[in-house]
Design a protein around this motif. Structure first.
Motif, short mmCIF file in Angstrom:
data_model
loop_
_atom_site.label_atom_id
_atom_site.label_comp_id
_atom_site.label_asym_id
_atom_site.label_seq_id
_atom_site.Cartn_x
_atom_site.Cartn_y
_atom_site.Cartn_z
N LEU A 68 -5.61 1.00 1.16
CA LEU A 68 -4.70 2.08 1.53
C LEU A 68 -5.37 3.15 2.39
CD1 LEU A 68 -1.92 3.39 1.32
CD2 LEU A 68 -2.68 4.49 -0.79
N GLY A 107 5.25 -1.57 1.35
CA GLY A 107 3.98 -1.60 0.63
C GLY A 107 3.67 -2.98 0.09
N ASN A 108 4.67 -3.67 -0.43
CA ASN A 108 4.47 -5.03 -0.93
C ASN A 108 4.12 -5.99 0.21
OD1 ASN A 108 4.94 -4.31 -3.56
ND2 ASN A 108 7.05 -5.04 -3.62
N ASN A 153 1.29 0.48 -2.50
CA ASN A 153 0.28 -0.34 -1.82
C ASN A 153 -1.09 0.30 -2.01
OD1 ASN A 153 -1.13 -2.14 -0.23
ND2 ASN A 153 -0.67 -1.04 1.67
N THR A 154 -1.87 -0.27 -2.89
CA THR A 154 -3.24 0.21 -3.11
C THR A 154 -4.24 -0.67 -2.37
OG1 THR A 154 -3.39 -1.11 -5.14
CG2 THR A 154 -2.67 1.19 -5.36
N HIS A 155 -3.73 -1.61 -1.61
CA HIS A 155 -4.55 -2.57 -0.88
C HIS A 155 -5.07 -1.93 0.41
CE1 HIS A 155 -5.83 -6.35 0.93
NE2 HIS A 155 -5.03 -6.14 1.95
N HIS A 170 2.52 -5.27 3.05
CA HIS A 170 1.15 -5.02 3.50
C HIS A 170 0.12 -5.40 2.44
CE1 HIS A 170 2.37 -2.01 6.90
NE2 HIS A 170 2.84 -3.23 7.08
N SER A 171 0.46 -5.24 1.17
CA SER A 171 -0.49 -5.62 0.13
C SER A 171 -0.70 -7.13 0.09
CB SER A 171 -0.01 -5.13 -1.24
OG SER A 171 1.17 -5.78 -1.64
N HIS A 172 0.21 -7.87 0.73
CA HIS A 172 0.07 -9.33 0.85
C HIS A 172 -0.25 -9.74 2.29
CE1 HIS A 172 1.97 -9.13 -3.10
NE2 HIS A 172 1.60 -10.37 -3.28
#
Length: 239
Positions: free
Chosen positions: A218, A130-131, A214-216, A133-135
């Protein structure tokens, strides 16, 4: 060893750990410090100039991946340096670490249903991916063979006796494309189903954690993942 490819010390090889089609991994001593060396092979079928150019690009891409992972709070071995002329990447050698695949296999022997070791590791994997993909980092080869559990003397921030360390960034790239992230998840799902068939719920546990961390984009990522998964199943059915 320096990031610009210059050599600043002596390296003494200890022993080969792994050799594949793209290169080899071995332990070495660099000015008194043990390290892990990844050396890329020269491809004889390529023109030497093209091979040199492509190898430099890939090593630099791996170097950037280490830097981006650090910014994303994803743990990796420390990057010590690169030597472009020698086609080598020098990194921290985690000699006490266990491959996540082996850890899951051993934990599964104690039972898989609600096994705390497996549930806790699934939480860590979901958080790390998740970290990434959020970046906007696409790992490209998400398997439990590319994750290490490095023991710590005191409990880590997660309260676990290990740190989850991501490794092998040979296929990693930076992308804002949600389909690339969906494909990354699909690769992970297929890898977990193949390597850990005794824990069929493992990917769903990972995905649950992924959604929490990951709220990016999502919703879009999960939608693309479902599309990629459907295409993969269709290919499997057709053959």
């Amino acid at each position: 060893m320096a990031g610009n490819g210059s050599k600043t010390g002596t390296v003494t090889t200890e022993g080969l750990l792994q050799q594949g089609a793209e290169g080899k991994l071995y332990v070495a001593d660099y000015n008194g410090t043990r390290c892990l060396v990844k050396e890329r092979f020269m491809k004889k079928y390529r023109h030497p100039d093209l091979d040199k150019q492509l190898t430099r690009q890939r090593i630099k891409a791996e170097q950037r991946a280490f830097e981006r992972c650090k910014a994303a709070n994803v743990i990796t071995p420390k990057l010590l340096g690169v030597d472009l002329s020698e086609r080598k990447i020098y990194m921290e050698y985690l000699d006490r670490a266990t491959v996540a695949k082996r850890y899951i296999d051993e934990a599964a022997l104690e039972g898989t249903k609600n096994n705390p070791k497996i549930c806790q590791l699934a939480e860590e994997i979901g958080r790390s991916v998740g970290n990434l993909h959020s970046h906007n980092i696409i790992h490209g080869d998400l398997t439990t063979s590319n994750m290490l559990l490095d023991p710590v003397s005191d409990a880590s921030e997660s309260g676990l006796p290990y740190r989850l360390v991501m490794i092998d960034f040979g296929l990693t790239f930076h992308s804002f494309n949600v389909e690339d992230m969906g494909v990354d998840l699909y690769v992970l799902e297929r890898a977990l189903l193949s390597a850990h068939s005794q824990v069929p719920e493992l990917f769903e546990l990972v995905l649950q954690s992924y959604k929490e961390h990951n709220t990016h984009k999502l919703t879009e990522i999960i939608s693309k993942f479902d599309e990629v998964r459907a295409r993969g199943r269709k290919r499997t059915m057709i053959g």
